[in-house]
Write an enzyme that holds these catalytic residues in place. Structure first.
Site, short mmCIF file in Angstrom:
data_model
loop_
_atom_site.label_atom_id
_atom_site.label_comp_id
_atom_site.label_asym_id
_atom_site.label_seq_id
_atom_site.Cartn_x
_atom_site.Cartn_y
_atom_site.Cartn_z
CG ASP A 45 7.76 0.81 11.93
OD1 ASP A 45 7.03 0.15 12.37
OD2 ASP A 45 8.51 1.39 12.77
CD GLU A 117 5.96 -2.27 9.50
OE1 GLU A 117 5.63 -2.07 10.51
OE2 GLU A 117 7.16 -2.80 9.02
#
Length: 226
Positions: A45, A117
């Site tokens: 992320d 992610e």
């Protein structure tokens, strides 16, 4: 897991893992194993946010911070990542627990987005920042070419509110109608009531905020503003 499926995924990603266990961990939901992908997701992320922010900074030298933040939010939000996951056919590669398999977790946007992610985090650990930056920019090439600053980058709740305020209509109301799953992995269902729409609009997300945004986005589509 079927090696043919894994090799096909790596071809679509444009990257072959040297450390196979990192790839397997990135594909593992917490419902399937204690060695799951959430730490990799946390890392990925942050890397994704940096790479996209850097790309936007150099692509739009005269655009202010607010517009760049909105464009970044559009590019890294859950439904964009889930869309990318579907392009990779990621659903068939997920390692899920029995409960998630039964409830169709391989199609759930939040799980797909989180896994993208996690893959970013895994590729970074398996290689270096230059490699994952090159891959992310390759995955995002068309999206970066198409995006532009402006009101379209405001989040759906903001755009819906501004639309209604501009017509002197009541603000939308959001009601939580269902919460499923354990505390660490919940799914919220929201009903959004909007003036001009005969029935509540439904939004689903891994948090109340995400579900409200999803409902607002559906409302905008029904109002033909999307």
């Amino acid at each position: 897991m079927n090696p043919i499926v894994i090799n096909r995924l790596q071809r679509k990603l444009g990257y072959t893992f040297r450390q196979h266990d990192l790839l397997m961990q990135a594909l593992t939901h917490r419902s399937a194993s204690s060695k799951h992908n959430e730490r990799l997701e946390f890392l990925g992320d942050s890397i994704l946010s940096f790479v996209i922010a850097n790309a936007l900074y150099h692509r739009f030298p005269r655009v202010d911070e607010g517009d760049m933040s909105r464009m970044r939010a559009t590019l890294v939000r859950g439904n964009t990542l889930a869309e990318m996951a579907r392009e990779f056919d990621l659903g068939e590669c997920l390692r899920l627990g029995p409960g998630e398999l039964k409830s169709g977790g391989f199609r759930r946007e939040s799980i797909l987005a989180d896994t993208v992610e996690a893959l970013i985090g895994g590729i970074f650990l398996d290689s270096d920042i230059q490699t994952i930056e090159r891959l992310i920019l390759d995955w995002y090439r068309s999206r970066l070419e198409e995006i532009s600053p402006g009101d379209k980058q405001k989040d759906p709740k903001t755009r819906l509110q501004e639309f209604l305020q501009g017509r002197h209509l009541p603000l939308p109301s959001y009601l939580v109608v269902q919460v499923r799953g354990e505390a660490h992995d919940q799914e919220f269902t929201i009903h959004c009531q909007v003036s001009g729409l005969s029935a509540p609009v439904v939004g689903v997300g891994s948090s109340r905020r995400k579900a409200e945004q999803a409902a607002a986005e559906q409302a905008l589509k029904q109002l033909e503003l999307e």
